[in-house]
Design a protein around this motif. Structure first.
Motif, PDB file in Angstrom:
ATOM      1  N   VAL A 118      -0.813   3.426   3.127  1.00 26.68           N
ATOM      2  CA  VAL A 118      -0.967   4.295   4.352  1.00 26.68           C
ATOM      3  C   VAL A 118      -2.003   4.055   5.284  1.00 26.68           C
ATOM      4  O   VAL A 118      -1.867   3.800   6.606  1.00 26.68           O
ATOM      5  CB  VAL A 118      -1.625   5.913   3.719  1.00 26.68           C
ATOM      6  N   LEU A 119      -3.143   3.124   4.947  1.00 26.89           N
ATOM      7  CA  LEU A 119      -4.137   2.542   5.757  1.00 26.89           C
ATOM      8  C   LEU A 119      -3.540   1.669   6.510  1.00 26.89           C
ATOM      9  O   LEU A 119      -3.430   1.496   8.021  1.00 26.89           O
ATOM     10  CB  LEU A 119      -5.175   1.917   5.188  1.00 26.89           C
ATOM     11  N   ALA A 120      -2.668   0.770   6.228  1.00 28.20           N
ATOM     12  CA  ALA A 120      -1.823  -0.477   6.657  1.00 28.20           C
ATOM     13  C   ALA A 120      -0.867   0.042   7.750  1.00 28.20           C
ATOM     14  O   ALA A 120      -0.879  -0.380   9.000  1.00 28.20           O
ATOM     15  CB  ALA A 120      -1.363  -1.502   5.976  1.00 28.20           C
ATOM     16  N   MET A 121      -0.215   1.136   7.527  1.00 25.41           N
ATOM     17  CA  MET A 121       0.868   1.745   8.309  1.00 25.41           C
ATOM     18  C   MET A 121       0.086   2.704   9.439  1.00 25.41           C
ATOM     19  O   MET A 121       0.630   2.644  10.672  1.00 25.41           O
ATOM     20  CB  MET A 121       1.442   2.672   7.699  1.00 25.41           C
ATOM     21  N   ALA A 122      -0.927   3.194   9.107  1.00 26.45           N
ATOM     22  CA  ALA A 122      -1.785   3.900  10.095  1.00 26.45           C
ATOM     23  C   ALA A 122      -2.487   2.862  11.566  1.00 26.45           C
ATOM     24  O   ALA A 122      -2.510   3.188  12.392  1.00 26.45           O
ATOM     25  CB  ALA A 122      -2.964   4.811   9.533  1.00 26.45           C
ATOM     26  N   VAL A 125      -1.092  15.636  -0.516  1.00 29.86           N
ATOM     27  CA  VAL A 125       0.280  15.517  -0.789  1.00 29.86           C
ATOM     28  C   VAL A 125       0.723  15.429  -2.435  1.00 29.86           C
ATOM     29  O   VAL A 125       1.594  16.111  -2.795  1.00 29.86           O
ATOM     30  CB  VAL A 125       0.885  14.434  -0.073  1.00 29.86           C
ATOM     31  N   VAL A 126       0.076  14.784  -3.236  1.00 29.60           N
ATOM     32  CA  VAL A 126       0.244  14.237  -4.557  1.00 29.60           C
ATOM     33  C   VAL A 126      -0.047  15.674  -5.391  1.00 29.60           C
ATOM     34  O   VAL A 126       0.711  16.092  -6.012  1.00 29.60           O
ATOM     35  CB  VAL A 126      -0.343  13.285  -5.178  1.00 29.60           C
ATOM     36  N   ALA A 127      -0.860  16.321  -4.977  1.00 29.69           N
ATOM     37  CA  ALA A 127      -1.280  17.656  -5.374  1.00 29.69           C
ATOM     38  C   ALA A 127      -0.190  18.709  -5.323  1.00 29.69           C
ATOM     39  O   ALA A 127       0.272  19.438  -6.221  1.00 29.69           O
ATOM     40  CB  ALA A 127      -2.600  18.196  -5.095  1.00 29.69           C
ATOM     41  N   ALA A 128       0.353  18.689  -3.986  1.00 33.37           N
ATOM     42  CA  ALA A 128       1.442  19.627  -3.631  1.00 33.37           C
ATOM     43  C   ALA A 128       2.625  19.394  -4.661  1.00 33.37           C
ATOM     44  O   ALA A 128       3.346  20.308  -5.086  1.00 33.37           O
ATOM     45  CB  ALA A 128       1.813  19.553  -2.191  1.00 33.37           C
ATOM     46  N   LEU A 129       3.056  17.942  -4.797  1.00 31.01           N
ATOM     47  CA  LEU A 129       4.133  17.619  -5.611  1.00 31.01           C
ATOM     48  C   LEU A 129       3.977  18.055  -7.180  1.00 31.01           C
ATOM     49  O   LEU A 129       4.785  18.341  -7.719  1.00 31.01           O
ATOM     50  CB  LEU A 129       4.225  16.255  -5.248  1.00 31.01           C
ATOM     51  N   ALA A 130       2.760  17.614  -7.472  1.00 40.63           N
ATOM     52  CA  ALA A 130       2.338  17.914  -8.799  1.00 40.63           C
ATOM     53  C   ALA A 130       2.519  19.340  -9.293  1.00 40.63           C
ATOM     54  O   ALA A 130       2.836  19.534 -10.474  1.00 40.63           O
ATOM     55  CB  ALA A 130       1.145  17.470  -9.404  1.00 40.63           C
ATOM     56  N   ALA A 131       2.252  20.206  -8.409  1.00 38.40           N
ATOM     57  CA  ALA A 131       2.547  21.787  -8.556  1.00 38.40           C
ATOM     58  C   ALA A 131       3.960  22.096  -8.435  1.00 38.40           C
ATOM     59  O   ALA A 131       4.102  23.330  -8.923  1.00 38.40           O
ATOM     60  CB  ALA A 131       1.710  22.388  -7.584  1.00 38.40           C
ATOM     61  N   THR A 132       4.843  21.344  -8.081  1.00 39.43           N
ATOM     62  CA  THR A 132       6.211  21.867  -7.868  1.00 39.43           C
ATOM     63  C   THR A 132       7.327  20.960  -8.346  1.00 39.43           C
ATOM     64  O   THR A 132       8.438  21.507  -8.876  1.00 39.43           O
ATOM     65  CB  THR A 132       6.597  21.944  -6.605  1.00 39.43           C
ATOM     66  N   VAL A 133       7.123  19.825  -8.733  1.00 39.38           N
ATOM     67  CA  VAL A 133       8.400  18.898  -9.230  1.00 39.38           C
ATOM     68  C   VAL A 133       8.442  18.697 -10.719  1.00 39.38           C
ATOM     69  O   VAL A 133       7.492  18.940 -11.490  1.00 39.38           O
ATOM     70  CB  VAL A 133       7.983  17.287  -8.513  1.00 39.38           C
ATOM     71  N   ASP A 134       9.407  18.372 -11.325  1.00 36.78           N
ATOM     72  CA  ASP A 134       9.743  17.964 -12.687  1.00 36.78           C
ATOM     73  C   ASP A 134       9.423  16.511 -12.979  1.00 36.78           C
ATOM     74  O   ASP A 134       9.797  15.616 -12.234  1.00 36.78           O
ATOM     75  CB  ASP A 134      11.287  18.210 -13.151  1.00 36.78           C
ATOM     76  N   LEU A 135       8.986  16.246 -14.226  1.00 33.43           N
ATOM     77  CA  LEU A 135       8.622  14.862 -14.416  1.00 33.43           C
ATOM     78  C   LEU A 135       9.530  13.994 -14.352  1.00 33.43           C
ATOM     79  O   LEU A 135       9.543  12.685 -13.655  1.00 33.43           O
ATOM     80  CB  LEU A 135       7.771  14.932 -16.057  1.00 33.43           C
ATOM     81  N   ARG A 136      10.626  14.074 -14.972  1.00 35.91           N
ATOM     82  CA  ARG A 136      11.824  13.096 -15.104  1.00 35.91           C
ATOM     83  C   ARG A 136      12.304  12.937 -13.821  1.00 35.91           C
ATOM     84  O   ARG A 136      12.839  11.640 -13.314  1.00 35.91           O
ATOM     85  CB  ARG A 136      12.754  13.418 -16.145  1.00 35.91           C
ATOM     86  N   ARG A 182     -10.106   9.016   4.822  1.00 38.15           N
ATOM     87  CA  ARG A 182      -9.037   9.835   5.156  1.00 38.15           C
ATOM     88  C   ARG A 182      -7.868   9.787   4.579  1.00 38.15           C
ATOM     89  O   ARG A 182      -7.171  10.452   4.167  1.00 38.15           O
ATOM     90  CB  ARG A 182      -9.197   9.751   6.684  1.00 38.15           C
ATOM     91  N   ALA A 183      -7.355   8.400   4.441  1.00 40.78           N
ATOM     92  CA  ALA A 183      -6.163   7.951   3.818  1.00 40.78           C
ATOM     93  C   ALA A 183      -5.961   8.559   2.414  1.00 40.78           C
ATOM     94  O   ALA A 183      -5.032   9.135   1.863  1.00 40.78           O
ATOM     95  CB  ALA A 183      -5.711   6.533   3.848  1.00 40.78           C
ATOM     96  N   GLU A 184      -7.058   8.357   1.727  1.00 37.24           N
ATOM     97  CA  GLU A 184      -7.100   8.988   0.353  1.00 37.24           C
ATOM     98  C   GLU A 184      -7.252  10.433   0.036  1.00 37.24           C
ATOM     99  O   GLU A 184      -6.324  10.836  -0.760  1.00 37.24           O
ATOM    100  CB  GLU A 184      -8.540   8.319  -0.396  1.00 37.24           C
ATOM    101  N   VAL A 185      -7.851  10.985   1.020  1.00 41.24           N
ATOM    102  CA  VAL A 185      -7.696  12.555   1.039  1.00 41.24           C
ATOM    103  C   VAL A 185      -6.198  13.035   1.194  1.00 41.24           C
ATOM    104  O   VAL A 185      -5.876  13.995   0.586  1.00 41.24           O
ATOM    105  CB  VAL A 185      -8.744  13.091   1.715  1.00 41.24           C
ATOM    106  N   ALA A 186      -5.768  12.474   2.318  1.00 38.30           N
ATOM    107  CA  ALA A 186      -4.371  12.879   2.694  1.00 38.30           C
ATOM    108  C   ALA A 186      -3.203  12.495   1.428  1.00 38.30           C
ATOM    109  O   ALA A 186      -2.435  13.352   1.346  1.00 38.30           O
ATOM    110  CB  ALA A 186      -3.767  11.918   3.899  1.00 38.30           C
ATOM    111  N   VAL A 187      -3.351  11.422   0.974  1.00 34.91           N
ATOM    112  CA  VAL A 187      -2.533  11.193  -0.273  1.00 34.91           C
ATOM    113  C   VAL A 187      -2.750  12.124  -1.288  1.00 34.91           C
ATOM    114  O   VAL A 187      -1.882  12.448  -2.009  1.00 34.91           O
ATOM    115  CB  VAL A 187      -2.831   9.641  -0.559  1.00 34.91           C
TER     116      VAL A 187
END
Length: 410
Positions: free
Chosen positions: A295-299, A328-339, A320-325
């Motif tokens: 994310v840092l490199a792309m920014a 997003v990860v926290a939002a996915l972990a709350a909603t997606v299936d593992l497999r 800032r890149a670490e917090v942003a990632v």
């Protein structure tokens, strides 16, 4: 304030980063769906995944030695093939490995609190992501030391489980029959899923801006990490097939714990669960490091908001890149299936490595990058259909965003 990172990591620390990512991602999550696809030919799928990983590792090491910057294949594709291919690799890495991060957080919850339902499962997963993001935020040196402790404990627990299963259980040679399976298509699907477990060596390349003497350190660290993990996976696959058989592995939510439970040594099952939790934590730690650096490199190239390039003046990390990632990860972990997360991640990361091999092709010595490129495309095409379709859709969205941005800039 500077946006450059300090070179603080040597070969041992870089090996730990890759090792912790691979061990946590593979042993405790990928064997069950892979066994369901390949059956008794699981070792064949493992060797195929390892071969493709070796080709990718060789390509990544050569490129990282020449371009020792944060970003990995995003940088290599940009420099060797052109801006779009670098962007596509970076986009694939960010979305694929963000899904991997969510999978590791869900693995922690599944083993630490089995049977926990929603919404508490999601709440605990978010708490895990927040804790690991905070650790990464406070500096890469502290993160790699923590990863070393986590991967050591998890490997000891895994070794205990394997020895118990083979020594106290009732191993059967019939479980090792490669003819018991779903054929070549199943082997290829299983190899694609197991590739998810080998992809941790990319963390070494994405930390290229933070390692000392990158032309020497990166190739050595990649070789050591990949070789050690292949040995571990081969031993575990043998023990699981001999103890549970392919059907038993496929049916188990936790095959390693099931193998130990089958011996009657139920007191060791909690040890395995603790090892799984620690392995997943170590993987999440290393994965968040790698994604935030891409994310840092792309920014820096303004493919993502330029404000994400900031490096913390005290901790020396792209905070800032670490917090942003992390958000997003926290939002996915709350909603997606593992497999589902594993399959989607495998597709996106195989595309990432396809770009890496194509980039390495331009450097000469072309047999290995050609084999790696062909292997990546073959494994990606044989993943579960839902994973292929969702992965291609997200990659297409990224490509469309790139085209719109280029048109506006003109």
């Amino acid at each position: 304030m500077t946006d450059r990172l300090a070179r603080r990591l040597g070969t041992p620390q870089a090996v730990v980063v890759g090792l912790s990512a691979m061990v946590g991602a593979g042993v405790y999550t990928a064997f069950a769906p892979a066994a369901a696809a390949a059956g008794g030919a699981l070792p064949v799928a493992l060797l195929l995944a390892a071969f493709v990983a070796y080709c990718n590792a060789t390509a990544s090491a050569r490129l990282a030695a020449r371009y020792p910057e944060s970003g990995g294949t995003y940088v290599y594709g940009r420099e060797r093939l052109g801006p779009f291919w670098g962007y596509l690799a970076g986009w694939g890495f960010v979305v694929g490995k963000t899904a991997s991060c969510a999978a590791m957080a869900l693995t922690v919850v599944a083993y630490a609190a089995p049977g926990l339902g929603q919404p508490w499962r999601g709440v605990l997963a978010v708490a895990v992501v927040a804790a690991i993001t905070t650790l990464d935020y406070r500096g890469v040196h502290r993160s790699t030391r923590a990863a070393a402790v986590l991967v050591t404990i998890s490997l000891l627990a895994l070794a205990t489980a394997v020895v118990a299963a083979l020594a106290a259980g009732n191993p059967q040679a019939s479980g090792l029959d490669p003819s018991v399976g779903t054929g070549p298509r199943g082997v290829l699907e299983a190899a694609g899923l197991l590739f998810f477990a080998f992809a941790g060596y990319a963390r070494v390349a994405t930390l290229g801006e933070e390692v000392r003497d990158p032309s020497r350190t990166i190739p050595r660290a990649v070789a050591w990490a990949l070789g050690l993990v292949l040995v571990v996976y081969a031993v575990v696959a043998f023990a699981l097939l001999a103890t549970l058989g392919p059907d038993g592995i496929a049916a188990a939510e936790d095959p390693v714990a099931e193998a130990v439970a089958a011996t009657g040594l139920t007191g060791l099952v909690p040890v395995v669960r603790i090892g799984a939790v620690l392995a997943a934590l170590g993987a999440l730690l290393a994965l968040l490091l790698g994604v935030s650096r891409t994310v840092l490199a792309m920014a820096r190239d303004r493919h993502l908001p330029h404000g994400l390039t900031a490096v913390h003046p005290r901790f020396g990390v792209p905070h800032r890149a670490e917090v942003a990632v992390g958000v997003v990860v926290a939002a996915l972990a709350a909603t997606v299936d593992l497999r589902e997360a594993i399959g989607f991640s495998s597709l996106a990361v195989l595309v990432y490595y396809a770009v890496a091999n194509a980039s390495a092709f331009t450097l000469g010595r072309r047999f290995v990058p050609v084999a790696g490129l062909a292997g990546c495309l073959l494994l990606a095409a044989n993943l579960p259909t839902a994973s292929v379709l969702s992965g291609l859709a997200v990659l297409a969205v990224g490509a469309l965003a790139y085209a719109v941005r280029r048109r506006r800039s003109r």
